[in-house]
Design an enzyme around this catalytic site. Sequence first.
Site, PDB file in Angstrom:
ATOM      1  N   LYS A  42      62.381  59.023  65.360  1.00  0.00           N
ATOM      2  CA  LYS A  42      63.186  58.862  66.554  1.00  0.00           C
ATOM      3  C   LYS A  42      62.319  58.482  67.743  1.00  0.00           C
ATOM      4  O   LYS A  42      62.807  57.976  68.741  1.00  0.00           O
ATOM      5  CB  LYS A  42      63.888  60.200  66.868  1.00  0.00           C
ATOM      6  N   ASP A  99      55.945  55.028  68.542  1.00  0.00           N
ATOM      7  CA  ASP A  99      55.622  55.731  69.778  1.00  0.00           C
ATOM      8  C   ASP A  99      54.114  55.920  69.944  1.00  0.00           C
ATOM      9  O   ASP A  99      53.557  55.679  71.000  1.00  0.00           O
ATOM     10  CB  ASP A  99      56.354  57.086  69.845  1.00  0.00           C
ATOM     11  N   ASP A 102      48.246  58.046  65.641  1.00  0.00           N
ATOM     12  CA  ASP A 102      47.320  59.181  65.714  1.00  0.00           C
ATOM     13  C   ASP A 102      46.334  59.050  64.557  1.00  0.00           C
ATOM     14  O   ASP A 102      45.358  58.314  64.662  1.00  0.00           O
ATOM     15  CB  ASP A 102      48.165  60.461  65.661  1.00  0.00           C
ATOM     16  N   LYS A 130      45.848  56.891  69.886  1.00  0.00           N
ATOM     17  CA  LYS A 130      44.903  58.014  69.941  1.00  0.00           C
ATOM     18  C   LYS A 130      43.806  57.738  68.924  1.00  0.00           C
ATOM     19  O   LYS A 130      43.771  58.328  67.849  1.00  0.00           O
ATOM     20  CB  LYS A 130      45.665  59.277  69.529  1.00  0.00           C
ATOM     21  N   VAL A 152      50.861  64.909  73.505  1.00  0.00           N
ATOM     22  CA  VAL A 152      51.704  64.423  74.595  1.00  0.00           C
ATOM     23  C   VAL A 152      53.187  64.450  74.214  1.00  0.00           C
ATOM     24  O   VAL A 152      53.533  64.395  73.034  1.00  0.00           O
ATOM     25  CB  VAL A 152      51.316  62.984  75.011  1.00  0.00           C
ATOM     26  N   ASP A 158      58.236  64.014  71.047  1.00  0.00           N
ATOM     27  CA  ASP A 158      58.839  65.339  71.111  1.00  0.00           C
ATOM     28  C   ASP A 158      57.863  66.459  70.806  1.00  0.00           C
ATOM     29  O   ASP A 158      56.785  66.242  70.270  1.00  0.00           O
ATOM     30  CB  ASP A 158      59.980  65.442  70.093  1.00  0.00           C
TER      31      ASP A 158
HETATM   32  P1  5GP Z   1      50.005  59.561  62.487  1.00  0.00           P
HETATM   33  O1  5GP Z   1      50.654  59.351  61.168  1.00  0.00           O
HETATM   34  O2  5GP Z   1      49.407  58.330  63.084  1.00  0.00           O
HETATM   35  O3  5GP Z   1      49.025  60.715  62.437  1.00  0.00           O
HETATM   36  O4  5GP Z   1      51.099  60.111  63.447  1.00  0.00           O
HETATM   37  C1  5GP Z   1      52.138  59.382  63.921  1.00  0.00           C
HETATM   38  C2  5GP Z   1      53.255  60.303  64.364  1.00  0.00           C
HETATM   39  O5  5GP Z   1      52.769  61.588  64.714  1.00  0.00           O
HETATM   40  C3  5GP Z   1      53.920  59.770  65.591  1.00  0.00           C
HETATM   41  O6  5GP Z   1      54.954  58.884  65.281  1.00  0.00           O
HETATM   42  C4  5GP Z   1      54.408  61.041  66.260  1.00  0.00           C
HETATM   43  O7  5GP Z   1      55.670  61.380  65.771  1.00  0.00           O
HETATM   44  C5  5GP Z   1      53.414  62.093  65.845  1.00  0.00           C
HETATM   45  N1  5GP Z   1      52.406  62.374  66.896  1.00  0.00           N
HETATM   46  C6  5GP Z   1      51.091  62.079  66.866  1.00  0.00           C
HETATM   47  N2  5GP Z   1      50.473  62.447  68.004  1.00  0.00           N
HETATM   48  C7  5GP Z   1      51.435  62.994  68.771  1.00  0.00           C
HETATM   49  C8  5GP Z   1      51.433  63.551  70.099  1.00  0.00           C
HETATM   50  O8  5GP Z   1      50.431  63.626  70.829  1.00  0.00           O
HETATM   51  N3  5GP Z   1      52.637  63.991  70.550  1.00  0.00           N
HETATM   52  C9  5GP Z   1      53.777  63.940  69.811  1.00  0.00           C
HETATM   53  N4  5GP Z   1      54.882  64.406  70.376  1.00  0.00           N
HETATM   54  N5  5GP Z   1      53.811  63.420  68.584  1.00  0.00           N
HETATM   55  C10 5GP Z   1      52.654  62.955  68.061  1.00  0.00           C
END
Ligand code: 5GP
Length: 178
Positions: A42, A99, A102, A130, A152, A158
């Site tokens: 979302k 969004d 990470d 990030k 964040v 969220d």
């Molecule tokens: P990744 O798979 O790259 O580790 O993470 C992606 C997802 O992790 C994003 O779509 C988000 O939903 C969540 N996420 C990663 N970092 C943050 C953060 O700082 N804040 C929030 N609210 N969600 C995060």
Amino acid sequence: MKADIKEILFNEVKIEQRVLELGRQISADYQGKDLVLVGILKGGVPFLADLIRAIDLPLEYDLMAVSSYGASTKSSGTVKIIKDLDAGIESRDVIIVEDIVDTGLTLQYLQENLKSRRPNSIKIATMLDKPSQRKMVIHPDYNGFEIPNVFVVGYGLDFAGKYRNLPFIGVLKEEVYS
Ligand code: 5GP
């Protein structure tokens, strides 16, 4: 809600300006292409909604949902499709709209999954990056802002389902989630 925020990183004006810039860049890059934006539910919704209106080209958008962190601030490392695209993307020019990147696990999975459907091209647009937390080799093609390793919320992001409607992006106070 604002009382739970330690610091605002990007306010409404900053976000709007950056999205307009990204829209202009995409408009220049995708002239004459069969552009489909794939928004990731979302969290990617506010960014998708603003970005499509900043792109001055014919386009379509579709939505996908993948498993998220739930009520945790750490990645579980597993990705699962909860809602798939409504239409095929074969021979089309796809931009995944997220969004935040990470660890890169979500986008790595999504990219591979969508690649197997044989699009003409596939790129990534993210509001936030990030890079310090990266586990996969993912380089967003269109990136709003780079941030350090902080959790964040706001503008789609969220914590436990809340704060997505904040018009700015801010750092949540640690006592809210610890
Ligand atoms: P990744 O798979 O790259 O580790 O993470 C992606 C997802 O992790 C994003 O779509 C988000 O939903 C969540 N996420 C990663 N970092 C943050 C953060 O700082 N804040 C929030 N609210 N969600 C995060």
